[in-house]
Design a protein around this motif. Structure first.
Motif, PDB file in Angstrom:
ATOM      1  N   ASP A 196       0.955  -1.401  -0.158  1.00  0.00           N
ATOM      2  CA  ASP A 196       0.296  -0.064  -0.126  1.00  0.00           C
ATOM      3  C   ASP A 196       0.438   1.222  -0.045  1.00  0.00           C
ATOM      4  O   ASP A 196       1.575   1.437   0.567  1.00  0.00           O
ATOM      5  N   PRO A 197       1.418   1.706  -1.210  1.00  0.00           N
ATOM      6  CA  PRO A 197       1.513   3.689  -1.150  1.00  0.00           C
ATOM      7  C   PRO A 197       1.262   4.396  -0.750  1.00  0.00           C
ATOM      8  O   PRO A 197       1.882   5.488  -0.340  1.00  0.00           O
ATOM      9  N   HIS A 198      -0.406   3.948  -0.408  1.00  0.00           N
ATOM     10  CA  HIS A 198      -0.843   5.546  -0.256  1.00  0.00           C
ATOM     11  C   HIS A 198      -1.341   5.007   0.696  1.00  0.00           C
ATOM     12  O   HIS A 198      -1.884   6.473   1.869  1.00  0.00           O
ATOM     13  N   GLY A 199      -1.010   4.766   1.812  1.00  0.00           N
ATOM     14  CA  GLY A 199      -1.488   4.338   3.753  1.00  0.00           C
ATOM     15  C   GLY A 199      -2.647   4.454   4.491  1.00  0.00           C
ATOM     16  O   GLY A 199      -3.378   4.978   4.964  1.00  0.00           O
ATOM     17  N   GLU A 200      -3.394   3.957   3.007  1.00  0.00           N
ATOM     18  CA  GLU A 200      -4.951   4.397   3.006  1.00  0.00           C
ATOM     19  C   GLU A 200      -5.537   2.630   3.393  1.00  0.00           C
ATOM     20  O   GLU A 200      -6.384   3.026   4.561  1.00  0.00           O
ATOM     21  N   SER A 209     -14.255  10.401  -3.579  1.00  0.00           N
ATOM     22  CA  SER A 209     -14.947  10.776  -3.047  1.00  0.00           C
ATOM     23  C   SER A 209     -15.303  11.975  -1.897  1.00  0.00           C
ATOM     24  O   SER A 209     -15.754  13.161  -1.561  1.00  0.00           O
ATOM     25  N   GLY A 210     -13.731  11.987  -1.642  1.00  0.00           N
ATOM     26  CA  GLY A 210     -13.338  12.513  -0.034  1.00  0.00           C
ATOM     27  C   GLY A 210     -13.819  12.316   0.991  1.00  0.00           C
ATOM     28  O   GLY A 210     -13.680  12.784   2.033  1.00  0.00           O
ATOM     29  N   GLU A 211     -14.685  11.147   1.411  1.00  0.00           N
ATOM     30  CA  GLU A 211     -15.422  10.195   1.742  1.00  0.00           C
ATOM     31  C   GLU A 211     -14.443   9.872   3.045  1.00  0.00           C
ATOM     32  O   GLU A 211     -13.239   9.438   2.733  1.00  0.00           O
ATOM     33  N   THR A 212     -14.129   9.723   4.327  1.00  0.00           N
ATOM     34  CA  THR A 212     -13.585   8.956   5.475  1.00  0.00           C
ATOM     35  C   THR A 212     -13.605   7.918   5.645  1.00  0.00           C
ATOM     36  O   THR A 212     -15.175   7.543   5.725  1.00  0.00           O
ATOM     37  N   THR A 213     -11.938   7.171   5.664  1.00  0.00           N
ATOM     38  CA  THR A 213     -12.600   5.366   5.769  1.00  0.00           C
ATOM     39  C   THR A 213     -11.769   5.079   6.676  1.00  0.00           C
ATOM     40  O   THR A 213     -10.954   6.035   7.390  1.00  0.00           O
ATOM     41  N   MET A 214     -12.646   3.680   7.114  1.00  0.00           N
ATOM     42  CA  MET A 214     -11.303   2.784   8.457  1.00  0.00           C
ATOM     43  C   MET A 214     -10.733   1.909   7.501  1.00  0.00           C
ATOM     44  O   MET A 214     -10.731   1.902   6.362  1.00  0.00           O
ATOM     45  N   GLY A 215      -9.961   1.665   8.571  1.00  0.00           N
ATOM     46  CA  GLY A 215      -8.714   0.446   8.197  1.00  0.00           C
ATOM     47  C   GLY A 215      -8.731  -0.484   9.105  1.00  0.00           C
ATOM     48  O   GLY A 215      -9.630  -0.711   9.997  1.00  0.00           O
ATOM     49  N   LEU A 216      -8.230  -1.572   8.269  1.00  0.00           N
ATOM     50  CA  LEU A 216      -7.953  -2.753   8.738  1.00  0.00           C
ATOM     51  C   LEU A 216      -7.214  -2.800   9.900  1.00  0.00           C
ATOM     52  O   LEU A 216      -8.388  -3.927  10.859  1.00  0.00           O
ATOM     53  N   LEU A 217      -6.750  -1.858  10.399  1.00  0.00           N
ATOM     54  CA  LEU A 217      -6.879  -2.241  12.111  1.00  0.00           C
ATOM     55  C   LEU A 217      -8.104  -1.648  12.915  1.00  0.00           C
ATOM     56  O   LEU A 217      -8.479  -2.259  14.116  1.00  0.00           O
ATOM     57  N   HIS A 218      -9.333  -1.177  12.298  1.00  0.00           N
ATOM     58  CA  HIS A 218     -10.479  -0.861  13.004  1.00  0.00           C
ATOM     59  C   HIS A 218     -11.089  -2.640  13.384  1.00  0.00           C
ATOM     60  O   HIS A 218     -12.208  -2.227  14.134  1.00  0.00           O
ATOM     61  N   ARG A 223      -7.354  -9.313  14.725  1.00  0.00           N
ATOM     62  CA  ARG A 223      -6.487  -8.463  14.370  1.00  0.00           C
ATOM     63  C   ARG A 223      -5.198  -9.657  14.763  1.00  0.00           C
ATOM     64  O   ARG A 223      -4.275  -9.630  14.193  1.00  0.00           O
ATOM     65  N   ASP A 224      -5.718 -10.771  14.935  1.00  0.00           N
ATOM     66  CA  ASP A 224      -4.626 -11.664  14.929  1.00  0.00           C
ATOM     67  C   ASP A 224      -4.398 -12.341  13.622  1.00  0.00           C
ATOM     68  O   ASP A 224      -3.205 -12.635  13.092  1.00  0.00           O
ATOM     69  N   GLY A 225      -4.781 -11.446  12.279  1.00  0.00           N
ATOM     70  CA  GLY A 225      -4.678 -11.849  11.605  1.00  0.00           C
ATOM     71  C   GLY A 225      -4.556 -11.407  10.712  1.00  0.00           C
ATOM     72  O   GLY A 225      -4.055 -11.428   9.185  1.00  0.00           O
ATOM     73  N   LEU A 226      -3.694 -10.129  10.936  1.00  0.00           N
ATOM     74  CA  LEU A 226      -3.233  -9.328  10.037  1.00  0.00           C
ATOM     75  C   LEU A 226      -1.661  -9.065  11.252  1.00  0.00           C
ATOM     76  O   LEU A 226      -1.039  -8.657  11.889  1.00  0.00           O
ATOM     77  N   GLU A 227      -0.136  -8.634   9.758  1.00  0.00           N
ATOM     78  CA  GLU A 227       1.142  -8.693  10.245  1.00  0.00           C
ATOM     79  C   GLU A 227       0.914  -6.646   9.165  1.00  0.00           C
ATOM     80  O   GLU A 227       0.836  -6.889   8.071  1.00  0.00           O
ATOM     81  N   VAL A 228       1.795  -5.591  10.132  1.00  0.00           N
ATOM     82  CA  VAL A 228       2.335  -4.799   9.226  1.00  0.00           C
ATOM     83  C   VAL A 228       3.203  -3.819   9.031  1.00  0.00           C
ATOM     84  O   VAL A 228       4.020  -4.417  10.540  1.00  0.00           O
ATOM     85  N   PHE A 229       3.922  -4.279   8.414  1.00  0.00           N
ATOM     86  CA  PHE A 229       5.625  -3.743   8.285  1.00  0.00           C
ATOM     87  C   PHE A 229       5.258  -2.354   7.937  1.00  0.00           C
ATOM     88  O   PHE A 229       5.162  -2.396   6.241  1.00  0.00           O
ATOM     89  N   SER A 230       6.074  -1.479   8.268  1.00  0.00           N
ATOM     90  CA  SER A 230       5.593  -0.144   7.335  1.00  0.00           C
ATOM     91  C   SER A 230       6.888   0.580   7.831  1.00  0.00           C
ATOM     92  O   SER A 230       7.617   0.224   8.236  1.00  0.00           O
ATOM     93  N   THR A 231       6.904   1.898   7.031  1.00  0.00           N
ATOM     94  CA  THR A 231       7.791   3.040   6.710  1.00  0.00           C
ATOM     95  C   THR A 231       7.387   4.339   7.211  1.00  0.00           C
ATOM     96  O   THR A 231       8.440   5.275   7.893  1.00  0.00           O
ATOM     97  N   ILE A 358       2.275  -3.697   3.698  1.00  0.00           N
ATOM     98  CA  ILE A 358       3.069  -3.538   3.307  1.00  0.00           C
ATOM     99  C   ILE A 358       3.338  -2.031   2.847  1.00  0.00           C
ATOM    100  O   ILE A 358       3.159  -1.383   2.101  1.00  0.00           O
ATOM    101  N   ASP A 359       3.029  -1.175   4.367  1.00  0.00           N
ATOM    102  CA  ASP A 359       2.836   0.570   4.493  1.00  0.00           C
ATOM    103  C   ASP A 359       4.141   1.353   4.655  1.00  0.00           C
ATOM    104  O   ASP A 359       4.868   1.067   5.163  1.00  0.00           O
TER     105      ASP A 359
END
Length: 531
Positions: A196-200, A209-218, A223-231, A358-359
């Motif tokens: 994900d190069p956009h961080g969304e 369309s400009g609306e606020t969105t939620m992410g996978l952390l929500h 959560r146990d099924g997610l691993e995030v590697f970030s810069t 990959i964030d």
């Protein structure tokens, strides 16, 4: 002429089959019937004891009058009343039929003449619940309505056989991918890699369309099924328990440069010559060598083998390669270093059937492709090495956003991804090809895809490309695909007997629902209240 008025508007016999071929049905329905493209209808054949299903593909006004211009004559309504002899002719595509044993079969026979045509309800699609998979993405759509009790879910086992997600901008592609990720986090049936190069994807952001969105952390329950590697900065990573992304010099191989720059024939030869050389040695050689005075015969540096391999190349060619390696290192300096790589942890999480994100927000397109190429190659080599092992290979799906960049026809610089497309299924490696321009994807790659998620496509060339590549016949759904609204899709996949029109879950509503299911944690657990 006498006026012909409809004397019995409730006469169900008007919904009658008048078609005469096995691969195309025609219905006569009252002139005021409210039908739409994509409506799924049920045909009850009391003669054979079978129930057929068909999807509306076209609607036409028809009549029984012999006068071909009756509707354009002066005072038409005075002489010709809209009634029993004026009706809507419905053309529909057969989907299949259900026999007495409840098994759904392909349409190899035709319903009896004048069989009754009705609108089905959710109970009529009980057979679909038996063939749906584990990765839920939405609910079945019929015309303008949805059948909320008929969930549409992909099979995990077919993911190694590649998937394509096709949609023009603003049709809900990102929403679909986040719903797909959440379902993979919940099911834990295979590893999913997404860059994900956009961080969304992490914590949400803004939609097109400009609306606020939620992410996978929500999705705290998964959560146990997610691993995030970030810069991202350390404070942010610590706040949301994210791992830091690092790649090291030995993760790199010279062919990775082919994704980042256009190369002349001599430069490509240099890349091919160094293909099997560890990245740390390639980088050290080019960093420590002055090509203005380079001579392989008198070279006394740390890499005599590389110097010998490159002895026949001109200094100018080697100088260009030197500048490109320096540019690659500078561009990726936030995560590219001499020693210490996240690759082992990424591979471990994928083989634990997690979603690995990959964030890299704010990074360039070249950096995105650099990271994706390295990780894809590592996954392929790991799985190829396991081929001789016993049992089923571990399953990983690699997402390629804007896939036409690396899988376009005529591109010769994307061997890693093409190898995954052509051979990956043998080793449990699948590709999720995401693009707005399917016509620009190499036809040989499209032919490898066994799951198609087709959202709104306005370009006829794109729709024709999809129709010619899908394993199920989508040609008769061309008009429906053209008129799909945001968040709607036609899904064709192995395991589901016909292409299913689907209303994709809205991600925000879907994760709220998932978090309410058993064993869910509070949605704000571990997150900032201002999120």
């Amino acid at each position: 002429m006498m006026s012909l008025t409809d004397i019995d508007g409730d006469d169900a016999s008007k919904y009658r089959l008048i078609g005469d071929r096995v691969l195309g049905y025609r219905f006569a329905v009252p002139h005021d019937a409210e039908l739409y493209l994509g409506d799924v209808l049920k045909i009850t054949d009391d003669v054979k004891g079978l129930t057929f299903f068909a999807k509306v593909s076209d609607l036409l006004h028809e009549c029984n009058f012999s006068d071909p211009k009756w509707d354009t004559r002066p005072h038409t309504e005075h002489f010709y009343g809209i009634g029993e002899d004026v009706f809507i002719l419905v053309e529909a595509t057969p989907l299949g039929y259900v026999g007495g044993d409840g098994t759904f079969r392909k349409p190899r026979t035709i319903p009896a003449k004048f069989s009754r045509v009705e609108r089905p309800d959710s109970r009529d699609f009980a057979f679909l619940a038996q063939v749906m998979g584990e990765i839920e993405v939405g609910v079945m759509k019929t015309g303008l309505d949805v059948l909320k009790d008929v969930r549409v879910a992909l099979h995990a086992q077919v993911m190694r056989q590649h998937m394509g997600v096709f949609a023009t901008t603003g049709m809900g592609k990102s929403n679909f991918m986040k719903v797909f990720c959440a379902s993979c986090m919940r099911a834990r049936e295979f590893g999913l890699l997404i860059v994900d190069p956009h961080g969304e994807y992490v914590a949400g952001g803004r939609s097109s369309s400009g609306e606020t969105t939620m992410g996978l952390l929500h999705y705290q329950a998964g959560r146990d099924g997610l691993e995030v590697f970030s810069t991202r900065p350390e404070e942010y990573r610590r706040k949301y328990h994210l791992s830091q992304l690092y790649l090291d010099y030995d993760d790199f191989r010279a062919p990775d440069l082919l994704l980042l720059y256009e190369h002349s024939p001599p430069q490509r030869e240099v890349v091919e010559m160094l293909e099997s050389t560890p990245g740390s040695e390639v980088i050290d050689f080019f960093q420590s060598t002055d090509f203005a005075t380079f001579d392989a015969e008198t070279y006394t540096g740390r890499h005599p083998r590389i110097a010998s391999d490159l002895k026949n190349f001109s200094p100018s060619t080697l100088s260009v390669m030197q500048r490109r390696i320096a540019g690659m290192m500078n561009r990726n300096r936030r995560f590219f270093r001499r020693q210490g790589s996240s690759i082992p942890d990424i591979m471990k999480a994928l083989h634990e059937n997690k979603v690995v994100l990959i964030d890299i927000p704010g990074m360039s397109e070249q950096s995105e492709l650099f990271v994706l190429s390295i990780i894809t190659r590592k996954i392929m080599r790991s799985h190829q090495g396991e081929e001789a092992g016993e049992g089923e290979p571990r399953q990983v799906l690699i997402t390629i956003e804007e896939a036409q960049r690396v899988l376009g026809s005529g591109l010769g610089n994307t061997r890693t991804f093409r190898e995954a497309a052509m051979e990956g299924r043998k080793f449990g490696v699948g590709l999720c090809v995401v693009t707005q321009q399917p016509k620009n994807i190499d036809a040989r790659v499209l032919a490898q895809l066994n799951t198609f998620v087709v959202m709104g496509l306005s370009d006829r060339g794109d729709r024709d490309t999809i129709a010619s590549s899908a394993k199920q016949d989508l040609s008769c759904l061309d008009t429906e695909i053209q008129t799909l609204e945001r968040g709607e899709a036609v899904i064709s996949t192995i395991g589901i007997p016909f292409p299913v029109s689907t209303r994709i879950h809205l991600f925000e509503e879907y994760i709220l629902d998932l978090n309410r299911r058993p064993a869910a944690k509070p949605i704000d657990d571990g997150l900032e209240k201002t999120f």
